[in-house]
Scaffold this motif. Structure first.
Motif, mmCIF file in Angstrom:
data_model
loop_
_atom_site.group_PDB
_atom_site.id
_atom_site.type_symbol
_atom_site.label_atom_id
_atom_site.label_comp_id
_atom_site.label_asym_id
_atom_site.label_seq_id
_atom_site.Cartn_x
_atom_site.Cartn_y
_atom_site.Cartn_z
ATOM 1 N N ASN A 1 0.833 -1.201 0.000
ATOM 2 C CA ASN A 1 0.000 0.000 0.000
ATOM 3 C C ASN A 1 0.865 1.247 0.000
ATOM 4 O OD1 ASN A 1 -1.410 -2.251 1.722
ATOM 5 N ND2 ASN A 1 -3.066 -0.977 0.939
ATOM 6 N N LEU A 2 0.552 2.179 -0.890
ATOM 7 C CA LEU A 2 1.209 3.482 -0.946
ATOM 8 C C LEU A 2 0.127 4.547 -0.902
ATOM 9 C CD1 LEU A 2 3.740 2.841 -3.869
ATOM 10 C CD2 LEU A 2 4.070 2.400 -1.423
ATOM 11 N N GLU A 3 0.301 5.525 -0.031
ATOM 12 C CA GLU A 3 -0.743 6.530 0.139
ATOM 13 C C GLU A 3 -0.124 7.878 0.477
ATOM 14 O OE1 GLU A 3 -5.014 7.063 2.523
ATOM 15 O OE2 GLU A 3 -3.807 5.245 2.733
ATOM 16 N N TYR A 4 -0.720 8.922 -0.065
ATOM 17 C CA TYR A 4 -0.325 10.286 0.308
ATOM 18 C C TYR A 4 -1.595 11.110 0.485
ATOM 19 C CZ TYR A 4 2.128 14.717 0.487
ATOM 20 O OH TYR A 4 2.615 15.931 0.904
ATOM 21 N N SER A 5 -1.621 11.860 1.571
ATOM 22 C CA SER A 5 -2.773 12.717 1.844
ATOM 23 C C SER A 5 -2.276 14.112 2.163
ATOM 24 C CB SER A 5 -3.575 12.159 3.024
ATOM 25 O OG SER A 5 -4.676 12.991 3.324
ATOM 26 N N GLN A 6 -2.813 15.092 1.471
ATOM 27 C CA GLN A 6 -2.456 16.481 1.757
ATOM 28 C C GLN A 6 -3.723 17.264 2.084
ATOM 29 O OE1 GLN A 6 -0.561 17.415 -2.092
ATOM 30 N NE2 GLN A 6 -2.195 18.903 -2.431
ATOM 31 N N ARG A 7 -3.645 18.030 3.152
ATOM 32 C CA ARG A 7 -4.809 18.765 3.637
ATOM 33 C C ARG A 7 -4.370 20.163 4.010
ATOM 34 N NH1 ARG A 7 -7.196 13.775 7.385
ATOM 35 N NH2 ARG A 7 -7.125 12.279 5.690
ATOM 36 N N SER A 8 -5.257 21.107 3.785
ATOM 37 C CA SER A 8 -4.900 22.485 4.093
ATOM 38 C C SER A 8 -6.125 23.250 4.558
ATOM 39 C CB SER A 8 -4.290 23.178 2.868
ATOM 40 O OG SER A 8 -5.268 23.364 1.852
ATOM 41 N N ILE A 9 -5.869 24.244 5.406
ATOM 42 C CA ILE A 9 -6.891 25.193 5.832
ATOM 43 C C ILE A 9 -6.305 26.585 5.697
ATOM 44 C CG2 ILE A 9 -8.084 26.159 7.834
ATOM 45 C CD1 ILE A 9 -8.756 23.469 8.777
ATOM 46 N N THR A 10 -7.034 27.453 5.021
ATOM 47 C CA THR A 10 -6.678 28.863 4.948
ATOM 48 C C THR A 10 -7.834 29.644 5.558
ATOM 49 O OG1 THR A 10 -5.440 28.482 2.901
ATOM 50 C CG2 THR A 10 -6.001 30.766 3.451
ATOM 51 N N ASN A 11 -7.534 30.348 6.631
ATOM 52 C CA ASN A 11 -8.566 31.057 7.377
ATOM 53 C C ASN A 11 -8.220 32.533 7.484
ATOM 54 O OD1 ASN A 11 -9.193 32.107 10.443
ATOM 55 N ND2 ASN A 11 -10.932 31.025 9.556
ATOM 56 N N PHE A 12 -9.214 33.364 7.241
ATOM 57 C CA PHE A 12 -9.074 34.805 7.443
ATOM 58 C C PHE A 12 -10.090 35.253 8.492
ATOM 59 C CE2 PHE A 12 -7.752 33.935 3.108
ATOM 60 C CZ PHE A 12 -6.520 34.578 3.040
ATOM 61 N N PHE A 13 -9.679 36.185 9.297
ATOM 62 C CA PHE A 13 -10.572 36.698 10.331
ATOM 63 C C PHE A 13 -10.481 38.218 10.346
ATOM 64 C CE2 PHE A 13 -11.193 38.422 14.573
ATOM 65 C CZ PHE A 13 -12.416 37.886 14.932
ATOM 66 N N LEU A 14 -11.645 38.853 10.256
ATOM 67 C CA LEU A 14 -11.730 40.309 10.364
ATOM 68 C C LEU A 14 -12.818 40.621 11.372
ATOM 69 C CD1 LEU A 14 -10.986 43.184 9.414
ATOM 70 C CD2 LEU A 14 -12.750 42.932 7.641
ATOM 71 N N GLY A 15 -12.459 41.371 12.393
ATOM 72 C CA GLY A 15 -13.433 41.666 13.429
ATOM 73 C C GLY A 15 -13.193 43.015 14.058
ATOM 74 N N GLY A 16 -14.242 43.522 14.691
ATOM 75 C CA GLY A 16 -14.147 44.800 15.367
ATOM 76 C C GLY A 16 -15.013 44.818 16.605
ATOM 77 N N THR A 17 -14.547 45.559 17.617
ATOM 78 C CA THR A 17 -15.302 45.755 18.849
ATOM 79 C C THR A 17 -15.376 47.249 19.131
ATOM 80 O OG1 THR A 17 -14.433 43.665 19.696
ATOM 81 C CG2 THR A 17 -15.495 45.117 21.273
ATOM 82 N N HIS A 18 -16.575 47.737 19.442
ATOM 83 C CA HIS A 18 -16.792 49.167 19.638
ATOM 84 C C HIS A 18 -17.562 49.379 20.941
ATOM 85 C CE1 HIS A 18 -15.722 49.367 15.365
ATOM 86 N NE2 HIS A 18 -16.583 48.361 15.213
ATOM 87 N N TYR A 19 -17.189 50.444 21.668
ATOM 88 C CA TYR A 19 -17.795 50.731 22.970
ATOM 89 C C TYR A 19 -18.438 52.110 22.937
ATOM 90 C CZ TYR A 19 -15.137 46.733 24.629
ATOM 91 O OH TYR A 19 -14.626 45.471 24.802
ATOM 92 N N PHE A 20 -19.615 52.182 23.553
ATOM 93 C CA PHE A 20 -20.362 53.434 23.655
ATOM 94 C C PHE A 20 -20.845 53.589 25.095
ATOM 95 C CE2 PHE A 20 -20.846 51.604 19.452
ATOM 96 C CZ PHE A 20 -20.468 52.651 18.621
ATOM 97 N N ASP A 21 -21.126 54.838 25.459
ATOM 98 C CA ASP A 21 -21.626 55.110 26.819
ATOM 99 C C ASP A 21 -20.682 54.505 27.846
ATOM 100 O OD1 ASP A 21 -23.253 56.009 28.853
ATOM 101 O OD2 ASP A 21 -24.608 54.279 28.766
ATOM 102 N N GLY A 22 -19.397 54.973 27.780
ATOM 103 C CA GLY A 22 -18.382 54.295 28.574
ATOM 104 C C GLY A 22 -18.191 52.916 27.983
ATOM 105 N N PRO A 23 -17.979 51.922 28.799
ATOM 106 C CA PRO A 23 -17.900 50.569 28.252
ATOM 107 C C PRO A 23 -19.206 49.788 28.394
ATOM 108 C CG PRO A 23 -16.991 50.587 30.450
ATOM 109 C CD PRO A 23 -17.511 51.971 30.199
ATOM 110 N N SER A 24 -20.317 50.475 28.681
ATOM 111 C CA SER A 24 -21.551 49.745 29.003
ATOM 112 C C SER A 24 -22.255 49.197 27.776
ATOM 113 C CB SER A 24 -22.507 50.644 29.795
ATOM 114 O OG SER A 24 -22.943 51.731 28.995
ATOM 115 N N ILE A 25 -21.992 49.742 26.599
ATOM 116 C CA ILE A 25 -22.568 49.209 25.367
ATOM 117 C C ILE A 25 -21.419 48.709 24.494
ATOM 118 C CG2 ILE A 25 -23.868 49.715 23.269
ATOM 119 C CD1 ILE A 25 -25.391 51.831 24.802
ATOM 120 N N GLU A 26 -21.518 47.488 24.096
ATOM 121 C CA GLU A 26 -20.468 46.873 23.276
ATOM 122 C C GLU A 26 -21.096 46.275 22.023
ATOM 123 O OE1 GLU A 26 -17.622 42.902 23.346
ATOM 124 O OE2 GLU A 26 -18.305 43.761 25.239
ATOM 125 N N ILE A 27 -20.539 46.636 20.883
ATOM 126 C CA ILE A 27 -20.936 46.045 19.605
ATOM 127 C C ILE A 27 -19.733 45.287 19.056
ATOM 128 C CG2 ILE A 27 -21.659 46.475 17.232
ATOM 129 C CD1 ILE A 27 -23.175 48.912 18.213
#
Length: 974
Positions: A462-488
């Motif tokens: 038996n001869l076997e080759y397995s290749q696997r890949s993951i390419t991940n991108f992440f874009l995020g933002g956090t915003h605060y209003f009224d001091g830190p009491s409101i978070e989006i």
């Protein structure tokens, strides 16, 4: 090796350049010229009770005019001349803290880590501590665990550094109720892969393995992880498709201090390495990077509707050219393998831009090369016998032989984060590339005494080759209003994954019982075959959350609302080709290198290739999912000391499938054919309620209820038939109507109840006792197909309803009560015990009754597949920060677990307990370097899955010996 050295050199030069740039930036204050004569004090201020950041804390350097206020992340940054200072932290309603003896060095960053402030209703004297006594992130994790609305556990980057674990799989073994199967797949509370979910930065990420629901956890080096949190009870803002737990991996964003870390390690296993019988074969010159450069690619002509054969009308020359377009290597060669090795580079820093704005970056890369050599790999197919007094199992087929593997994992992550006064933005890109080359030689013994078997022996390559890949991108933002009491908070994360198994080759010579030479026999060992498997998947995930702090019932409360949407699509294809003989086979000696010699290829000889791919291809499918969710939840104090969480989540899940079964592919009329047809379509409501009663400030009693779901995977909701060429076992998609199965695979809906008492002590000490109960409506399990007696075939099916009762005990205890000599020692452990029960379907119950033995009483219930009856994690640790040493013994075992449901002709298959005892030592050398020594599988246990039946001796389903291994690593921080 020269290529590896070149890659390392380029990575190091790149890392050094970035660090020099960031250090130069660190010494420049925008608008004020050079600050070469200053150093920096940084840290994070957290609430001791909740581990949440405190906004607006005044941080003042006593005896100077320098100071700062913490931002919405609780972070502060003070530039000051070199020297030793006392730093005061003050905020209304909190006890003031003075940290003494903070040393500032010119051009460097002094990090105070996490400073935990205690709330104070009445006026209290200030608390004075030295810099060496500042609370750490591990204590912050304990505070988060204490104040979390749901049952959770976790582990932080600080803990990784202490115990020296190189990847997430080793670190997670220390978490209560968590086990790591096969060194890479996380199970929570003993529940199998189906009921555990892996997320990256709170966003779904798919598995590298199409056979699994959860992502391989060992692909994440610890140098890119900030923390890992395991949620064991549901809350509304989390996906509902888990039951055991959700493992969320948070990557680093703003490094507290400038980072340039280089690490390397080597590993030696006497059973695996420097073995001159290591099997391999020629692949491509990029195998060392985890992917094939096209050397194993399917020839273009092989995708034509018809391929050149002696009976296709093509010329003999065309047939010969087509056969020669395939790689002629069909067997392995023996050579000597090397030890395992790995290395990694991490670069990171933060600096001021545009005035008081901050920019942080993290770059990390790692490379692992592992060699495994199993000289006694065994597979078995066994059956029960007819007759009430025939207890012993009889074999249908056994395979014994050698399997050698070379596994390469290349990972990289780059991220930048930008922070303003009220917002934080984050962008990361991650690439994981995995290549696994394996070669095996097995002796096959097929019995003519077992039903459906022909009786033969064969020698298989038996001869076997397995290749696997993951390419991940992440874009995020956090915003605060009224001091830190409101978070989006908003997040968008696309992931692109591939799985290619190019040119899987199997050559099995049927061996004659006489002196005749070996031969190929389609009815026995089979003809030489080749497979190409392709999978491409895209996942687009987005979510938007809004959190609002307010007052309710005269106490602090928080309301959360949000929505998410995911789109997933997978394309899958298998192409198969067999060698045939136009006339009689040429004279063969049993050497696979002889088969595709020029004198044996048509027209000089008789050998040619035949396609095994009808048009349309039954082993080709395309599936997609549209998954939308919305939620609302509220946290509040219902009565004094009773923290209450109520939430509701709604999910709409639609899965479509394009594919057909073998019957339709052959006839074009009968059978099943789906064209973007809905195979799942449901809208479900998932309530969750969590109640926490604060018995004292350090003692909680928790009660929670939630409803969750487990859905079939793309592969399970298909007509695909996937062959494992080594074990000769076939997976059948759940859409196939086979025997008593109607092909209507559907979701599993689960109700969960948790009860936990927990007591938190000083210095991270803990004692907790938990109980949990779960009910399963139509659980999915992998069963052995009873009607297929001539082959080994399996299928996911909904079985009868089930329930699980469980208990957990966790403790962490310092041994200083035994005397000062033991002040650096601590013991920790967690024990999970589970009783599970599945009510059998009538078909399964009747099948078991048909093979009932004398003295046996077949019940209509059994253990749940994939559910371990117990899990034990224990450790004895020596941790002395004064000399920079952390060492310990760690033990892990899972109880005997049902992995494949049999019944009737085929017995059940259980995973045998694997007793893993490990030693780990991590020692600092000065301020810059550390070494790590690890010894794994000290008990030298074997990894076995066994057939078990009433009064019968257990027989092997699969077995291999991982052996003992020793690894030595070094890390240097510039």
């Amino acid at each position: 090796m020269n290529k590896i050295i070149a890659v390392i050199t380029v990575a190091l030069l790149f890392a050094l350049g970035l660090t020099e740039l960031s250090l130069a930036q660190e010494n420049v204050t925008p608008g004020s010229g050079s600050d070469e004569n200053t150093g920096t004090i940084r840290g994070t201020v957290l609430d001791h009770e909740t581990a949440e950041p405190i906004f607006g804390v005044t941080v003042f350097v006593l005896g100077t005019s320098s100071g700062a206020s913490t931002d919405f992340d609780g972070k502060f940054d003070i530039r000051i001349a070199p020297g030793t200072y006392d730093v005061r932290f003050s905020f209304v309603s909190y006890t003031t803290i003075v940290v003494e003896d903070v040393e500032v060095i010119e051009g460097e960053v002094t990090s105070l880590g996490d400073v935990l402030m205690r709330s104070s209703i009445e006026e209290m004297d200030e608390l004075v501590v030295t810099a060496a006594m500042i609370s750490t992130s591990e204590v912050a994790m304990m505070s988060m665990k204490r104040r979390s609305p749901n049952v959770m556990d976790g582990i932080t980057a600080q803990r990784f550094n202490e115990i020296g674990d190189s990847d997430a799989s080793e670190a997670l073994k220390r978490v209560t109720g968590v086990s790591v199967e096969g060194g890479k797949y996380v199970y929570v509370r003993g529940l199998g892969d189906r009921y555990t979910k892996t997320m990256l930065n709170q966003v779904d990420i798919p598995s590298l393995d199409p056979d699994r629901n959860s992502l391989q956890i060992d692909i994440f080096p610890t140098n890119l992880i900030d923390n890992m949190v395991i949620s064991k009870s549901a809350v509304a803002h989390m996906p509902a498709d888990f039951t055991g737990g959700i493992v969320n991996i948070e990557t680093k964003d703003f490094p507290e201090v400038p980072i340039l870390d280089i690490s390397a390690s080597i590993g030696y296993n006497p059973d695996m390495h420097f073995n001159n019988g290591f099997l391999s074969y020629g692949g491509s010159n990029t195998d060392f990077l985890g992917f094939d450069n096209g050397a194993r690619a399917l020839p273009d002509a092989a995708r034509n509707a018809t391929i050149p054969t002696p009976i296709s009308g093509d010329s003999p020359q065309q047939v010969s050219e087509f056969v020669n377009s395939f790689n002629s290597t069909l067997g392995p060669t023996e050579n000597t393998n090397l030890m395992d090795y790995s290395f990694g580079v991490t670069v990171g820093n933060q600096f001021d831009v545009f005035g008081d704005k901050k920019l942080g970056y993290i770059l990390t890369g790692s490379y692992k090369n592992a060699n495994n050599h199993y000289s006694d790999m065994r597979y078995g197919e066994y059956q029960t016998q007819v007759g009430a007094t025939n207890y012993d199992l009889i074999y249908a087929t056994t395979q014994n032989g050698t399997l050698s593997e070379r596994n390469v994992l290349l990972s990289g992550l780059g991220g930048i984060a930008f922070k303003t006064e009220r917002s934080k933005y984050r962008l990361t890109a991650m690439r994981l590339q995995n290549g696994d080359s394996s070669a095996g030689n097995f002796f096959i013994d097929n019995s003519n005494d077992a039903p459906g078997q022909s009786g033969y022996t064969a020698d298989s390559y038996n001869l076997e080759y397995s290749q696997r890949s993951i390419t991940n991108f992440f874009l995020g933002g956090t915003h605060y209003f009224d001091g830190p009491s409101i978070e989006i908070d908003w997040r968008f994360s696309p992931t692109f994954s591939t799985m290619n198994d190019p040119d899987i080759r199997k050559t099995a010579y049927t061996l004659s019982l006489t002196d005749n030479p070996p031969r190929f026999n389609a009815g026995a060992g089979g003809n030489p075959s080749r497979l190409w498997r392709y999978m491409d998947e895209v996942n687009y995930n987005g979510r938007l959350d809004l959190n609002k702090d307010y007052f309710l019932f005269s106490g602090d409360a928080k309301v959360r609302v949000g929505a998410s949407y995911s789109y997933k699509e997978r394309d899958f294809e298998i192409l198969a080709f067999d060698l045939q003989s136009f006339g009689s086979w040429p004279a063969l000696t049993g050497d696979p290198s002889e088969v595709l010699r020029e004198e044996n290829i048509y027209p000089n000889g008789s050998v040619y290739y035949q396609s095994g791919n009808p048009d349309p291809n039954p082993n080709q499918y395309s599936s997609n999912v549209n998954y939308a969710a919305a939620y609302i939840s509220n946290e509040f104090v219902l009565v004094p000391r009773l923290r209450t969480y109520l939430g509701l989540r709604v999910e709409n899940y639609v899965q479509r499938h394009t594919g057909r079964d073998a019957l339709f592919a052959q006839s074009g009329t009968s059978g099943n054919n789906l064209d973007n047809a809905k195979v799942l379509d449901s809208t479900d409501f998932f309530p969750s309620a969590n109640f926490t009663y604060d018995i004292t400030d350090n003692m909680n009693l928790r009660l929670s209820y939630s409803r969750t779901i487990a859905r079939p995977t793309f592969k399970e909701l298909s007509f695909a038939q996937i062959l494992d060429p080594v074990s000769d076992r076939i997976f059948n998609g759940g859409l196939f109507p086979i025997g008593d199965w109607d092909g209507n695979l559907t979701e599993t809906r689960i109700d969960n109840v948790d009860l936990r008492w927990e007591r938190f002590g000083a210095d991270g000490q803990l004692l907790s006792l938990s109980g949990f109960y779960k009910t399963f409506d139509k659980p999915i399990e992998v069963v052995r197909i009873q009607v297929q007696a001539t082959s080994s075939e399996f299928q996911p099916r909904n079985v009868g309803d089930g329930e699980v009762f469980g208990a957990e005990l966790e403790f962490r205890k310092n041994l200083n009560f035994l005397g000062s000599a033991f002040r650096w020692f601590n013991v920790n452990g967690n024990f999970t015990y589970v009783l599970s029960q599945i009510d059998m379907t009538d078909q399964e119950f009747n099948a078991r009754l048909s093979r009932e033995k004398d003295g046996q009483s077949v019940d209509n219930s059994r253990q749940m597949a994939g559910q371990a009856p117990y899990i034990i994690n224990a450790g004895l640790q020596y941790d002395n920060p004064e000399i920079g040493m952390d060492a310990g013994f760690f033990y892990n075992v899972n109880g005997e677990t049902l992995v494949i449901v049999g019944g009737g002709l085929f017995p059940d298959v259980y995973a045998d307990p694997f007793h893993n005892l490990r030693f780990n030592l991590n020692k600092s050398i000065g301020d810059k370097a550390s070494v790590n020594l690890s010894v794994s599988n000290i008990l030298n246990d074997s990894n076995q899955e066994l057939y078990k039946a009433f009064r019968a001796e257990s027989e092997i389903f699969s077995s291999f010996d991982p052996g003992r291994s020793v690894s030595l690593g070094i890390k240097y921080s510039f």
